[in-house]
Design a protein around this motif. Sequence first.
Motif, mmCIF file in Angstrom:
data_model
loop_
_atom_site.group_PDB
_atom_site.id
_atom_site.type_symbol
_atom_site.label_atom_id
_atom_site.label_comp_id
_atom_site.label_asym_id
_atom_site.label_seq_id
_atom_site.Cartn_x
_atom_site.Cartn_y
_atom_site.Cartn_z
ATOM 1 N N MET A 31 -38.515 -25.933 -48.604
ATOM 2 C CA MET A 31 -38.035 -24.458 -48.070
ATOM 3 C C MET A 31 -36.642 -24.972 -47.437
ATOM 4 O O MET A 31 -35.747 -24.074 -47.883
ATOM 5 N N PHE A 32 -36.632 -25.489 -46.635
ATOM 6 C CA PHE A 32 -35.048 -25.745 -45.695
ATOM 7 C C PHE A 32 -35.127 -27.343 -45.313
ATOM 8 O O PHE A 32 -35.949 -27.955 -45.121
ATOM 9 N N GLU A 52 -27.105 -28.845 -38.988
ATOM 10 C CA GLU A 52 -26.555 -28.030 -40.021
ATOM 11 C C GLU A 52 -27.440 -27.725 -41.184
ATOM 12 O O GLU A 52 -28.007 -28.793 -41.725
ATOM 13 N N LEU A 53 -27.608 -26.159 -41.396
ATOM 14 C CA LEU A 53 -28.430 -26.020 -42.741
ATOM 15 C C LEU A 53 -27.959 -26.484 -44.077
ATOM 16 O O LEU A 53 -26.786 -26.238 -44.429
ATOM 17 N N ILE A 54 -28.546 -27.431 -44.875
ATOM 18 C CA ILE A 54 -27.917 -27.861 -45.978
ATOM 19 C C ILE A 54 -28.765 -27.526 -47.261
ATOM 20 O O ILE A 54 -28.339 -27.652 -48.378
ATOM 21 N N ILE A 55 -30.031 -27.335 -47.186
ATOM 22 C CA ILE A 55 -30.973 -26.643 -48.036
ATOM 23 C C ILE A 55 -31.570 -25.522 -47.658
ATOM 24 O O ILE A 55 -32.187 -25.537 -46.705
ATOM 25 N N ASN A 56 -31.504 -24.502 -48.415
ATOM 26 C CA ASN A 56 -31.907 -23.226 -48.349
ATOM 27 C C ASN A 56 -32.694 -22.808 -49.531
ATOM 28 O O ASN A 56 -31.772 -22.054 -50.297
ATOM 29 N N GLU A 57 -33.765 -23.078 -49.673
ATOM 30 C CA GLU A 57 -34.533 -22.460 -51.008
ATOM 31 C C GLU A 57 -34.574 -21.094 -51.228
ATOM 32 O O GLU A 57 -34.410 -20.101 -50.203
ATOM 33 N N VAL A 74 -39.093 -36.574 -56.906
ATOM 34 C CA VAL A 74 -37.816 -36.907 -57.484
ATOM 35 C C VAL A 74 -36.969 -36.405 -56.754
ATOM 36 O O VAL A 74 -36.716 -35.184 -56.357
ATOM 37 N N ASN A 75 -35.649 -36.938 -56.468
ATOM 38 C CA ASN A 75 -34.579 -36.541 -55.840
ATOM 39 C C ASN A 75 -33.475 -36.458 -56.824
ATOM 40 O O ASN A 75 -33.137 -37.252 -57.769
ATOM 41 N N GLY A 76 -32.842 -35.098 -57.042
ATOM 42 C CA GLY A 76 -32.222 -34.864 -58.087
ATOM 43 C C GLY A 76 -30.643 -35.511 -58.233
ATOM 44 O O GLY A 76 -30.568 -36.307 -57.181
ATOM 45 N N ARG A 77 -29.773 -35.091 -59.067
ATOM 46 C CA ARG A 77 -28.588 -35.936 -59.361
ATOM 47 C C ARG A 77 -27.690 -35.823 -58.007
ATOM 48 O O ARG A 77 -26.820 -36.553 -57.768
ATOM 49 N N SER A 78 -27.843 -34.742 -57.324
ATOM 50 C CA SER A 78 -26.759 -34.504 -56.230
ATOM 51 C C SER A 78 -27.433 -35.417 -54.998
ATOM 52 O O SER A 78 -26.636 -35.468 -53.937
ATOM 53 N N ASN A 79 -28.630 -35.765 -55.102
ATOM 54 C CA ASN A 79 -29.139 -36.621 -53.972
ATOM 55 C C ASN A 79 -28.960 -36.208 -52.647
ATOM 56 O O ASN A 79 -28.676 -36.336 -51.709
ATOM 57 N N THR A 80 -29.270 -34.814 -52.650
ATOM 58 C CA THR A 80 -29.212 -33.842 -51.294
ATOM 59 C C THR A 80 -30.304 -33.918 -50.232
ATOM 60 O O THR A 80 -30.455 -33.727 -49.198
ATOM 61 N N GLY A 81 -31.223 -34.694 -50.945
ATOM 62 C CA GLY A 81 -32.703 -34.882 -50.222
ATOM 63 C C GLY A 81 -33.699 -33.864 -50.607
ATOM 64 O O GLY A 81 -34.552 -33.614 -50.151
ATOM 65 N N LYS A 82 -33.247 -32.845 -51.647
ATOM 66 C CA LYS A 82 -34.148 -31.920 -52.181
ATOM 67 C C LYS A 82 -35.190 -32.677 -53.185
ATOM 68 O O LYS A 82 -34.868 -32.942 -54.197
ATOM 69 N N LEU A 83 -36.311 -32.929 -52.798
ATOM 70 C CA LEU A 83 -37.468 -33.699 -53.293
ATOM 71 C C LEU A 83 -38.055 -32.562 -54.082
ATOM 72 O O LEU A 83 -38.415 -31.391 -53.717
ATOM 73 N N ILE A 84 -38.210 -32.993 -55.424
ATOM 74 C CA ILE A 84 -39.243 -32.024 -56.255
ATOM 75 C C ILE A 84 -40.390 -32.789 -56.504
ATOM 76 O O ILE A 84 -40.289 -33.933 -56.934
#
Lengths: 110, 112
Positions: A46-47, A53-58, B91-101
């Motif tokens: 979600m976030f 600092e907010l870096i991911i906001n789905e 999986v952590n995408g190409r940007s490696n932002t920490g957004k795990l799918i």
Amino acid sequence: DTAVSQTPKYLVTQMGNDKSIKCEQNLGHDTMYWYKQDSKKFLKIMFSYNNKELIINETVPNRFSPKSPDKAHLNLHINSLELGDSAVYFCASSFSYEQYFGPGTRLTVT
Amino acid sequence: QKEVEQNSGPLSVPEGAIASLNCTYSDRGSQSFFWYRQYSGKSPELIMSIYSNGDKEDGRFTAQLNKASQYVSLLIRDSQPSDSATYLCAVNGRSNTGKLIFGQGTTLQVKP
């Protein structure tokens, strides 16, 4: 000592109410996350906050508002709760790429 | 096509056997890959991470990554009843932002 902790563990509330979930980590990590796991066990981010600092906001309804007072704490406030918000909400934290999850908060909206 | 796909199972193996769990992903630029174990009613627990092609072993667990085939797997040797759980591929995408799918998970049952 618990590394990532969440309160409360269970939350039962009625539609339309506002509630908050709190998360704390003592790992010294600088990034924290909120995930939602639905009834089919699908886990979705979600976030994310990095050092407050907010870096991911789905794509999440704006009834959900995260807040990070410092890098060890991340809260989630939910306004006007709906039946579809019933789920388990997990907090996680990371220093690099590996994320560590808290015990979860099971939210039931009736 | 789902971003991360796993067979939901259940995968049933006898005690002492090798359990093989598979995962495919759609983003060819993905950088990092993880296996989590989740017992019923509990939180996901990180058991393996892998970042480069090949095998990575940790105790009874081996993670295998093939970026060309967009495929990651987890082998559990000498499976024990205590290994019975849902295994989530992330999986952590190409940007490696920490957004795990996450994939939908594979339920493993190890029978005594």
